[in-house]
Design a protein around this motif. Structure first.
Motif, mmCIF file in Angstrom:
data_model
loop_
_atom_site.group_PDB
_atom_site.id
_atom_site.type_symbol
_atom_site.label_atom_id
_atom_site.label_comp_id
_atom_site.label_asym_id
_atom_site.label_seq_id
_atom_site.Cartn_x
_atom_site.Cartn_y
_atom_site.Cartn_z
ATOM 1 N N ASP A 1 7.920 10.862 -6.947
ATOM 2 C CA ASP A 1 8.216 12.285 -7.076
ATOM 3 C C ASP A 1 6.980 13.062 -7.503
ATOM 4 O O ASP A 1 7.018 14.280 -7.579
ATOM 5 C CB ASP A 1 9.327 12.506 -8.106
ATOM 6 N N ASN A 2 5.911 12.347 -7.771
ATOM 7 C CA ASN A 2 4.668 12.970 -8.226
ATOM 8 C C ASN A 2 3.801 13.300 -7.012
ATOM 9 O O ASN A 2 3.306 12.390 -6.346
ATOM 10 C CB ASN A 2 3.943 12.003 -9.174
ATOM 11 N N PRO A 3 3.587 14.567 -6.691
ATOM 12 C CA PRO A 3 2.791 14.922 -5.512
ATOM 13 C C PRO A 3 1.338 14.454 -5.615
ATOM 14 O O PRO A 3 0.718 14.120 -4.617
ATOM 15 C CB PRO A 3 2.856 16.450 -5.452
ATOM 16 N N LYS A 4 0.803 14.422 -6.829
ATOM 17 C CA LYS A 4 -0.589 14.011 -7.000
ATOM 18 C C LYS A 4 -0.776 12.534 -6.630
ATOM 19 O O LYS A 4 -1.707 12.179 -5.908
ATOM 20 C CB LYS A 4 -1.022 14.255 -8.451
#
Length: 167
Positions: free
Chosen positions: A58-61
């Motif tokens: 869920d972390n775009p980075k």
């Protein structure tokens, strides 16, 4: 392992043709080799399936850096190709502009020394002028630096280049 008689019977049942003992022997050898190859292919397939795994976050980075790790090399190569194409295109446009400029004027090589040695001065009026001085001796001229003045004709002559009259 099947016996040669069993291999012959299987071949006759499948294809309706008796292969004989030598044909059965060839089929047995091929079957043995194929089983070895089949095992190698199955092992390779299992390794490939085990090594590919889904990446979910869920972390775009972290998703971005995962994508860079998977495709970054190709993206860098693509950017380099695009950059080189852009540089080549811009240089070819500059070259075409210079070539078109030179094609407008006859004998552009004759003005080379004048362009190299000439002193240009930007005037406050907006004019750009070429500064030349009167030659101290009419025989000692430097292209792009000196001029000669003909009083009878009221003409200024500017030497463009020097050629030796003896040759």
């Amino acid at each position: 392992m099947e016996t040669l008689d069993q291999i012959r019977a299987t071949a006759k049942a499948q294809h309706g043709y008796d292969v004989g003992e030598s044909g059965a022997m060839v089929l047995a050898v091929l079957s043995t080799h194929m089983n070895g190859h089949r095992q190698v292919i199955e092992q390779a397939t299992e390794k490939i399936n085990a090594s590919t795994r889904a990446f979910q976050t869920d972390n775009p980075k972290s998703a971005f850096w995962y994508g860079v790790g998977k495709n970054g090399v190709w993206a860098a190569v693509g950017l380099m190709v695009v950059g080189m194409f852009g540089l080549f295109y811009s240089q070819s446009m500059v070259y075409q502009q210079k070539e078109a400029l030179l094609a407008q004027y006859p004998n552009p090589q004759a003005y080379r020394f004048l362009m190299q040695n000439g002193q240009l001065v930007q005037q406050a009026t907006g004019w750009t002028e070429l500064i030349l001085t009167l030659a101290p001796n009419p025989d000692d001229l430097i292209a792009g630096k000196h001029y000669r003045y003909n009083k009878k004709r009221h003409q200024v002559s500017v030497p463009l280049y020097y050629t030796d009259p003896k040759h």
